[in-house]
Design a protein around this motif. Structure first.
Motif, mmCIF file in Angstrom:
data_model
loop_
_atom_site.group_PDB
_atom_site.id
_atom_site.type_symbol
_atom_site.label_atom_id
_atom_site.label_comp_id
_atom_site.label_asym_id
_atom_site.label_seq_id
_atom_site.Cartn_x
_atom_site.Cartn_y
_atom_site.Cartn_z
ATOM 1 N N ALA A 153 0.754 -0.893 -0.030
ATOM 2 C CA ALA A 153 -0.188 0.297 -0.170
ATOM 3 C C ALA A 153 0.796 1.373 0.029
ATOM 4 O O ALA A 153 0.245 2.530 -0.312
ATOM 5 N N ALA A 154 1.816 1.455 0.475
ATOM 6 C CA ALA A 154 2.705 2.641 0.846
ATOM 7 C C ALA A 154 3.434 2.605 -0.276
ATOM 8 O O ALA A 154 3.212 3.970 -0.645
ATOM 9 N N LEU B 156 8.252 -2.065 -8.636
ATOM 10 C CA LEU B 156 8.183 -2.672 -7.772
ATOM 11 C C LEU B 156 6.674 -3.272 -7.461
ATOM 12 O O LEU B 156 6.211 -4.565 -6.560
ATOM 13 N N LEU B 157 5.542 -2.698 -6.937
ATOM 14 C CA LEU B 157 4.125 -3.075 -7.122
ATOM 15 C C LEU B 157 3.554 -4.791 -8.283
ATOM 16 O O LEU B 157 3.104 -4.742 -7.442
ATOM 17 N N LEU B 158 4.341 -4.555 -9.182
ATOM 18 C CA LEU B 158 4.384 -5.660 -9.403
ATOM 19 C C LEU B 158 4.751 -6.580 -9.146
ATOM 20 O O LEU B 158 4.251 -8.339 -9.377
ATOM 21 N N THR B 159 5.647 -6.453 -7.995
ATOM 22 C CA THR B 159 5.866 -8.163 -7.746
ATOM 23 C C THR B 159 4.349 -8.929 -6.554
ATOM 24 O O THR B 159 5.489 -9.585 -6.115
ATOM 25 N N PHE B 160 4.196 -7.773 -6.129
ATOM 26 C CA PHE B 160 3.178 -7.751 -5.509
ATOM 27 C C PHE B 160 1.807 -8.289 -6.052
ATOM 28 O O PHE B 160 1.001 -9.525 -5.551
ATOM 29 N N VAL B 161 2.108 -8.610 -6.776
ATOM 30 C CA VAL B 161 0.637 -9.029 -8.007
ATOM 31 C C VAL B 161 0.711 -10.532 -8.636
ATOM 32 O O VAL B 161 2.508 -11.118 -9.028
#
Length: 343
Positions: free
Chosen positions: A280-281, A337-342
């Motif tokens: 979220a950050a 970075l956000l792609l790594t959470f998908v």
């Protein structure tokens, strides 16, 4: 132009109004900020000398600080506090390393930061190494883009993914686009340090991203409010500029952008202390950073000739937004970075 008014409690709304009035009042000082309002103690647990509030209240304060273009080390000190906060789920500081000067355990550091007797700053990146010596741990290396580094006397430095506290860094202030907030480079040569947050660097980075997102929302909101007021009061062809449909459409698009950023930034702070905070950050930083950068650029255009003058604060908001847009991860970095959470 206040958004999401219904999501706050009466106490949180009163906090926002008090902080807004305080930043607008003359005679501002760090001593009044930490003593009269106790803003650095807000998100610190009562057993560590604070008020026991949450990251949400800290975000409310930093939104108003951004709107006021506050030139004080509030964001950096708050980030240092939340990086050390046991409520984050990090392990307690081990009895390892050495103490330099007035440095003590993590709880002792939080008490000093909460009281305003110490100004904290985060030095994050891979440029510093920690090594054990006969007298304890020392740090060697270089950390760049340290927010409020010139004003800080306590540094939380990343080395090998851990956070170390030191007050023995050589500080080199550097010129920046945003003259309302200083940055510095830290030079560490066998600097005595204490391990205060094992594996805490990733959490510290998430903290500063979330807080910077909250501040960026305040920057964007203030810039848009100023623009809307100008369009309402400035007349052309005998009518207010706000009556022209093309300008109304542009402002409406900016308002939607602001609302998206606001909801994302506030949600991230509500996730503080949970596993979701790590994702979220950076999402909040990406959304709010791009919103502030877009809105402050458009604001200068919509203000017309006055927007290009040094006398109008529009350029200061643009500079703060531009710096915030790039610090602690530019948009391509955050998207990767956000792609790594998908998945």
């Amino acid at each position: 132009m206040e958004s999401f008014a219904g999501e706050f409690t009466a106490e949180q709304t009163a906090l926002r109004e008090s902080v807004r009035d305080f930043f607008a009042s003359p005679g501002f000082s760090w001593a009044r900020l930490t003593g009269e309002l106790g803003l650095t103690a807000l998100a610190v647990a009562e057993e560590h000398g604070g008020f026991g509030a949450t990251a949400v209240e800290a975000g409310i304060v930093l939104e108003e600080a951004g709107a006021a273009l506050l030139s004080a080390p509030l964001l950096s000190t708050t980030a240092a506090i939340l990086a050390l906060n046991p409520a984050s789920g990090l392990p307690e500081s081990p009895a390892a390393g050495t103490t330099t000067g007035a440095l003590d355990s993590a709880s002792g550091l939080m008490e000093s930061l909460a009281a305003g007797s110490a100004v904290g700053a985060l030095a994050l990146g891979d440029g510093v190494e920690a090594r054990p010596t006969a007298n304890g741990i020392v740090l060697d290396g270089r950390a760049e883009h340290v927010l409020d580094g010139g004003a800080a006397d306590l540094f939380l430095v990343e080395a090998g993914g851990d956070l170390y506290a030191t007050d023995a860094a050589v500080v080199q202030p550097v010129p920046t686009l945003d003259t309302t907030r200083g940055q510095a480079t830290l030079i560490l040569t066998a600097a005595p340090a204490r391990l205060v947050a094992p594996a805490g660097a990733a959490h510290a980075l998430a903290v500063v991203r979330a807080l910077l997102a909250a501040e960026s929302v305040g920057v964007a909101r203030a810039a848009l409010q100023s623009t809307v007021e100008h369009l309402r009061t400035r007349h052309q062809f005998g009518v207010p500029l706000a009556t022209f449909q093309a300008l109304r459409h542009r402002v409406a698009d900016l308002y939607v952008l602001l609302e998206q950023a606001t909801s994302t930034a506030r949600y991230a702070l509500r996730c503080y202390g949970t596993a979701e905070f790590a994702a979220a950050a950076p999402l909040a930083k990406l959304s709010a950073g791009e919103a502030a950068w877009t809105i402050t650029r458009e604001s200068i255009q919509l203000l017309g000739g006055i927007g290009f003058t040094w006398e109008h604060p529009a350029h200061r908001y643009l500079k703060r937004a531009t710096a915030g847009h790039l610090l602690f991860g530019d948009p391509p970095t955050l998207r990767r970075l956000l792609l790594t959470f998908v998945g």
